[in-house]
Design an enzyme around this catalytic site. Structure first.
Site, mmCIF file in Angstrom:
data_model
loop_
_atom_site.group_PDB
_atom_site.id
_atom_site.type_symbol
_atom_site.label_atom_id
_atom_site.label_comp_id
_atom_site.label_asym_id
_atom_site.label_seq_id
_atom_site.Cartn_x
_atom_site.Cartn_y
_atom_site.Cartn_z
ATOM 1 N N GLY A 1 99.933 46.053 29.306
ATOM 2 C CA GLY A 1 99.892 47.520 29.285
ATOM 3 C C GLY A 1 99.268 48.084 30.532
ATOM 4 O O GLY A 1 99.090 47.376 31.527
ATOM 5 N N ASN A 2 98.968 49.348 30.505
ATOM 6 C CA ASN A 2 98.305 49.984 31.648
ATOM 7 C C ASN A 2 97.268 50.967 31.127
ATOM 8 O O ASN A 2 97.166 51.193 29.929
ATOM 9 C CB ASN A 2 99.341 50.671 32.551
ATOM 10 C CG ASN A 2 100.120 51.723 31.806
ATOM 11 O OD1 ASN A 2 99.580 52.759 31.441
ATOM 12 N ND2 ASN A 2 101.391 51.453 31.549
ATOM 13 N N ARG A 3 96.496 51.563 32.042
ATOM 14 C CA ARG A 3 95.341 52.358 31.632
ATOM 15 C C ARG A 3 95.656 53.841 31.448
ATOM 16 O O ARG A 3 94.741 54.650 31.319
ATOM 17 C CB ARG A 3 94.213 52.176 32.660
ATOM 18 C CG ARG A 3 93.584 50.790 32.567
ATOM 19 C CD ARG A 3 92.576 50.555 33.671
ATOM 20 N NE ARG A 3 91.813 51.738 33.977
ATOM 21 C CZ ARG A 3 91.558 52.178 35.213
ATOM 22 N NH1 ARG A 3 92.017 51.514 36.246
ATOM 23 N NH2 ARG A 3 90.851 53.248 35.411
ATOM 24 N N SER A 4 96.912 54.205 31.417
ATOM 25 C CA SER A 4 97.232 55.628 31.254
ATOM 26 C C SER A 4 96.731 56.136 29.898
ATOM 27 O O SER A 4 96.966 55.515 28.865
ATOM 28 C CB SER A 4 98.749 55.829 31.351
ATOM 29 O OG SER A 4 99.043 57.184 31.076
#
Ligand code: C5P
Length: 417
Positions: free
Chosen positions: A224-227
């Protein structure tokens, strides 16, 4: 803002009333004349002397004081802006019903100024259908709703319901007046109801993607990513306040989307792609603020990956996800406006813009909003700094401020088209 405004700050009875002091102080320090109207319940949480000292004005509470000066309407009539922080579920219900059983209710009813409220309550109360309906009613009337944020609540619980931080409330409130001033100065401003914010997206259908997609590796893990989804949700908030019909495709948000938005939750990039395909057909504007995973694991294991079986090293094979934005622009309808985002790590501003220009051309969208991200910048932050490019590569807008103020600037550019 150089104009000195007369601002009424309504303080109602929730524990977040202590943070109202920060709102009042920030407005005073910006040079505005601040008049506090506190409910009786608010004064059980924060003392009148504190509110008077910080606002530098007497605090009004009682409907039956100052009757000779017709105070119950005078305060509202003189206001350029009313900010209610915190706004409890009870106050929100009273505002929606138009009740005037206390000084704050009278003040609001007697005023034509923009009204900005910062709800604060427990998650259950925020999600209660009564509150949801009341918020939708207020929004329809042009009231700006700031927050609530997701986070630690009064007890041990946490979730949506926490009052937004004072500085963000102040920025949202002042930007509401800024828009009103711009409206009344613009030659085509409607001469009608001056009490609401500009409804320049009335009748417009906007599709917004927000958050970060997650690509499963096994039943418990993902890439995933930190958005956090904050910027996309801020655009949804701003678009709704400006009259748009908003659909939000939400990929793992850290913040609660506003009531009144049609929310569809998605998980992976491919789920987002199919939701975008469906929802974009009827959208006039598509704003792709979500951080989409460029790659997904080639194989999704049925069982949890075990290090006892995998050993010292684990090599993951990934395959590319579809570029949703590029696909969308390739099949866009005439007149449809498509806005992409680019979160980049280039520290040098001109290199950042060059990367943006190249991406804009490759993706073929009408606008690209570029922001710099790093270990501590961009994603989960409350503020944002962006440069907006238009097709061809020219810079059309640069903004720095709360994500809500950036959202409004982005919408201003689209509206000016
Ligand atoms: O290529 P990059 O991820 O930087 O592009 C960012 C923009 O493209 C965002 O608007 C994002 O929503 C969109 N995007 C997409 N599909 C992908 C990757 C990004 O629509 N697979």
């Amino acid at each position: 803002m150089s104009t000195r405004l007369t601002i009424v700050v309504g303080v109602t009875g929730g524990i977040a009333a202590y943070k109202a002091v920060g709102v009042i102080r920030a407005l005073v320090l910006e040079g505005h004349s601040v008049h506090v109207v506190a409910t009786d319940a608010a004064l059980r949480f924060v003392g009148k002397p504190t509110l008077e000292a910080i606002s530098r004005n007497p605090v009004a509470t009682d409907l039956y004081e100052g009757v000779a000066e017709v105070r119950h309407v005078a305060i509202g009539q003189s206001a350029d802006l009313i900010v209610i922080a915190p706004a409890t579920a009870n106050t929100i219900a009273k505002l929606a019903a138009g009740l005037a059983d206390d000084l704050l209710g009278n003040t609001v009813l007697a005023s034509t100024a923009p009204l900005v409220i910062a709800p604060a309550m427990h998650t259950e109360m925020w999600r209660n259908p009564a509150t949801v309906a009341n918020i939708a009613t207020l929004r329809e009337r042009g009231v700006t709703i700031v927050g609530p944020a997701v986070g630690q609540l009064t007890g041990t619980d946490s979730g949506p319901g926490r009052m937004v931080e004072p500085q963000a409330i102040v920025e949202a409130a002042l930007s509401t007046v800024g828009r009103r001033v711009a409206d009344t100065q613009s030659p085509d401003a409607s001469s009608g109801d001056a009490s609401s914010v500009r409804r320049d997206f009335e009748g417009c259908r906007i599709l917004i993607t927000a958050g970060g997609t997650r690509e499963p590796l096994d039943p418990v893990r993902f890439l995933g990513n930190r958005s956090s989804g904050r910027q996309g949700v801020a655009i949804a908030n701003a678009a709704l306040a400006r009259g748009a019909t908003v659909t939000l495709l939400a990929a793992h948000l850290d913040v609660e989307p506003p009531a009144g938005v049609d929310v569809l939750e998605v998980g992976t990039a491919r789920q987002l792609e199919s939701a975008v395909k469906d929802a974009s057909a009827s959208a006039d504007i598509v704003i792709m603020a979500a951080a989409v995973a460029d790659y997904r694991p080639l194989e999704v294991r049925e069982e949890k990956i075990k290090k006892s079986k995998t050993g010292e090293r684990l090599i993951l094979e990934l395959e590319q996800n579809p570029d949703i934005l590029a696909g969308l622009t390739a099949s866009k309808r005439a007149g449809q406006v498509i806005v992409g985002f680019a979160a980049e790590t280039e520290a040098d501003p001109s290199a950042l813009i060059e990367v943006g220009r190249e991406k804009l051309e490759r993706k073929g969208c009408d606008y690209l909003v570029i922001n710099h991200v790093g270990w501590s910048e961009g994603f989960a932050a409350e503020r944002n700094e962006v440069v907006m490019l238009q097709s061809g590569g020219d810079i059309v807008m640069e903004a720095f401020g709360s994500k809500l103020s950036v959202a409004n600037r982005i919408l201003d550019v689209i509206a000016s088209r």
